[in-house]
Design an enzyme around this catalytic site. Structure first.
Site, short mmCIF file in Angstrom:
data_model
loop_
_atom_site.label_atom_id
_atom_site.label_comp_id
_atom_site.label_asym_id
_atom_site.label_seq_id
_atom_site.Cartn_x
_atom_site.Cartn_y
_atom_site.Cartn_z
N ASP A 1 0.81 -1.21 0.00
CA ASP A 1 0.00 0.00 0.00
C ASP A 1 0.85 1.27 0.00
O ASP A 1 0.49 2.27 -0.62
CB ASP A 1 -0.94 0.00 1.21
CG ASP A 1 -2.07 -1.01 1.06
OD1 ASP A 1 -2.53 -1.22 -0.07
OD2 ASP A 1 -2.48 -1.59 2.08
N GLY A 2 2.00 1.23 0.70
CA GLY A 2 2.86 2.42 0.72
C GLY A 2 3.35 2.78 -0.67
O GLY A 2 3.37 3.96 -1.05
N ASN B 1 -4.34 8.69 1.99
CA ASN B 1 -4.70 7.84 3.12
C ASN B 1 -5.11 8.70 4.32
O ASN B 1 -6.26 8.70 4.71
CB ASN B 1 -3.52 6.95 3.51
CG ASN B 1 -3.90 5.49 3.59
OD1 ASN B 1 -4.78 5.03 2.87
ND2 ASN B 1 -3.23 4.76 4.47
N ASP B 2 -4.13 9.41 4.86
CA ASP B 2 -4.43 10.18 6.06
C ASP B 2 -3.40 11.27 6.33
O ASP B 2 -2.28 11.23 5.82
CB ASP B 2 -4.54 9.27 7.29
CG ASP B 2 -3.39 8.28 7.42
OD1 ASP B 2 -2.24 8.67 7.16
OD2 ASP B 2 -3.65 7.11 7.77
N ARG C 1 5.88 15.04 26.44
CA ARG C 1 4.64 14.93 27.21
C ARG C 1 3.46 14.61 26.29
O ARG C 1 3.56 14.74 25.07
CB ARG C 1 4.35 16.26 27.93
CG ARG C 1 5.29 16.63 29.04
CD ARG C 1 4.87 17.96 29.64
NE ARG C 1 4.93 19.04 28.66
CZ ARG C 1 4.39 20.25 28.86
NH1 ARG C 1 3.72 20.50 29.98
NH2 ARG C 1 4.51 21.18 27.94
N ARG D 1 -6.40 15.96 25.60
CA ARG D 1 -5.03 15.48 25.77
C ARG D 1 -4.97 14.09 25.16
O ARG D 1 -5.83 13.24 25.44
CB ARG D 1 -4.66 15.46 27.24
CG ARG D 1 -4.57 16.85 27.85
CD ARG D 1 -4.09 16.81 29.27
NE ARG D 1 -3.94 18.16 29.81
CZ ARG D 1 -3.43 18.45 30.99
NH1 ARG D 1 -3.02 17.47 31.80
NH2 ARG D 1 -3.34 19.69 31.39
N THR E 1 -9.39 2.54 6.72
CA THR E 1 -9.06 1.17 7.12
C THR E 1 -7.62 1.05 7.62
O THR E 1 -7.13 -0.05 7.82
CB THR E 1 -9.27 0.19 5.95
OG1 THR E 1 -8.55 0.67 4.81
CG2 THR E 1 -10.75 0.07 5.60
N LEU F 1 -8.65 3.09 11.66
CA LEU F 1 -9.26 1.83 12.12
C LEU F 1 -8.59 1.36 13.41
O LEU F 1 -9.26 0.88 14.33
CB LEU F 1 -9.12 0.76 11.03
CG LEU F 1 -9.66 -0.64 11.36
CD1 LEU F 1 -11.16 -0.59 11.60
CD2 LEU F 1 -9.32 -1.61 10.24
#
Length: 280
Positions: free
Chosen positions: A68-69, A137-138, A148, A165, A178, A182
Site C-alpha cells: 500500500d505504501g 490515506n491520512d 509529554r 489530551r 481502514t 481503524l
C-alpha cells in the site's frame, strides 16, 4: 505505442524476478515500460528492457509492484492527472492492490489489455507553516517519543468540536479509514462516501469520539500553547512540525487520483478478503 511507468517496493531490489516478469509482459503486449532513476539504481541489470522516464512524461498507466505504501506513492506522483495506478501486492496487506503476487503476470497482462475499471479516489490537502501537501490515506499528528502527552483542539467549519489530551489525531479519507483510523477504533468509510473521518490517537478522555466530516467542511487543528511540537505526516511520511500555539488546515479534495482495478472487485470484497468477515 502506449507507455507504463513502473514503481516497485524497496525490498524487490534483491529479487529481480518480479521486474523481469513486468518487462516480459509489457513486451508481449507491445507496451513501452519506463522508470525513474531510482528504479534503475535499485534493480541494476534486472532493469534491462526498461527505458528511463523523462521529466514530465505522462504515461498511460502506472504499474506498482509493492504494498500500500508504494501504491500511495504512485497515487501522489500522479495526483490530479488522468493516469490510473494498477497495483500488484508484494507487500503485507495490499488493500489498494488489484491482484496478489501469484497473479502478477495475468493481472498486468489484463491491465495492459485495457480490462481494468478505474475508481476516482479523494484526497486530503494539508497546509502547515506555509507548506502544502496532499495525501490519499491520512494526515496524522502525533507527539514525539519521550515528549509529554499532546493537547490538541480541532475546529470544523469554524466551530470547536474537540479539545483533548492525547497522543495525536488522524484525519483519514475513506481509503485511509481502514488504516491508522481503524486502529484508533474509528469508523470504516466505504469507498464512494463523500467525506472524511477525524479520530484521536489514545485520547485521555472517556467521551472523545471519532467524527465523520462533510466534504466541504474545513478542519483546523491547533496545538496548545506551552506544549511540545507535534509531528505531522502525510500518508505516513513526515511532512512538517506543528509548533506550540500554532494550527494547521486540512481540506477534502474530490477526484484526486485514479486507482485501476479488475472488474468484479469491490470495496466490500476487499474488506472481507483483507480483514475477514465483519461479523460471524
Amino acid at each position: 505505442m502506449k507507455t507504463a511507468d513502473l514503481i516497485t517496493h524497496s525490498h524487490l531490489a534483491d529479487d529481480p524476478e518480479p521486474v523481469a516478469l513486468a518487462v516480459r509482459v509489457a513486451a508481449e503486449a507491445g507496451w513501452r515500460l519506463v522508470a525513474d532513476e531510482e528504479e534503475f539504481e535499485k534493480h541494476g541489470e534486472a532493469a534491462a528492457g526498461i527505458e528511463r522516464r523523462s521529466g514530465e512524461e505522462r504515461p498511460d498507466l502506472c504499474v506498482v509492484l509493492g504494498g500500500d505504501g508504494s501504491i500511495l506513492h504512485a497515487l501522489r506522483r500522479y495526483a490530479g492527472t488522468e493516469v490510473p495506478v494498477f497495483g500488484v501486492n508484494f507487500g503485507t496487506v495490499g488493500f489498494l492492490a488489484a491482484v496478489e503476487r501469484g497473479e502478477a503476470a495475468a493481472g498486468i497482462r489484463r491491465a495492459l489489455d485495457g480490462e481494468t475499471e478505474t475508481v476516482d479516489l479523494p484526497g486530503l490537502e494539508v497546509g502547515c507553516g506555509g507548506e502544502r501537501a496532499r495525501g490519499f490515506n491520512d494526515i496524522t499528528l502525533s507527539r514525539r517519543p519521550h515528549d509529554r502527552v499532546a493537547e490538541l483542539s480541532y475546529r470544523i467549519a469554524g466551530e470547536e468540536v474537540g479539545h483533548v489530551r492525547c497522543d495525536g489525531l488522524v484525519a483519514a479519507t475513506p481509503v485511509g479509514s481502514t488504516g491508522y483510523n481503524l486502529a484508533n477504533n474509528g469508523p470504516i468509510l466505504a469507498w464512494g462516501v463523500k467525506g472524511y473521518v477525524v479520530s484521536y490517537i489514545s485520547p485521555h478522555s472517556l467521551t472523545a469520539r471519532a467524527l465523520v466530516v462533510a466534504p466541504g467542511d474545513v478542519l483546523l487543528v491547533g496545538n496548545a500553547a506551552d506544549r511540545e511540537p507535534v509531528e505531522v505526516a502525510v500518508d505516513g511520511n513526515r511532512f512538517a512540525e506543528l509548533r506550540s500555539g500554532e494550527s494547521l488546515e486540512v481540506r477534502f479534495v474530490e477526484d484526486a487520483g485514479l486507482l485501476a482495478e479488475l472488474p468484479g472487485t469491490s470495496f466490500y470484497h476487499r474488506i472481507r478478503e483483507k480483514f475477514g468477515h465483519l461479523a460471524v
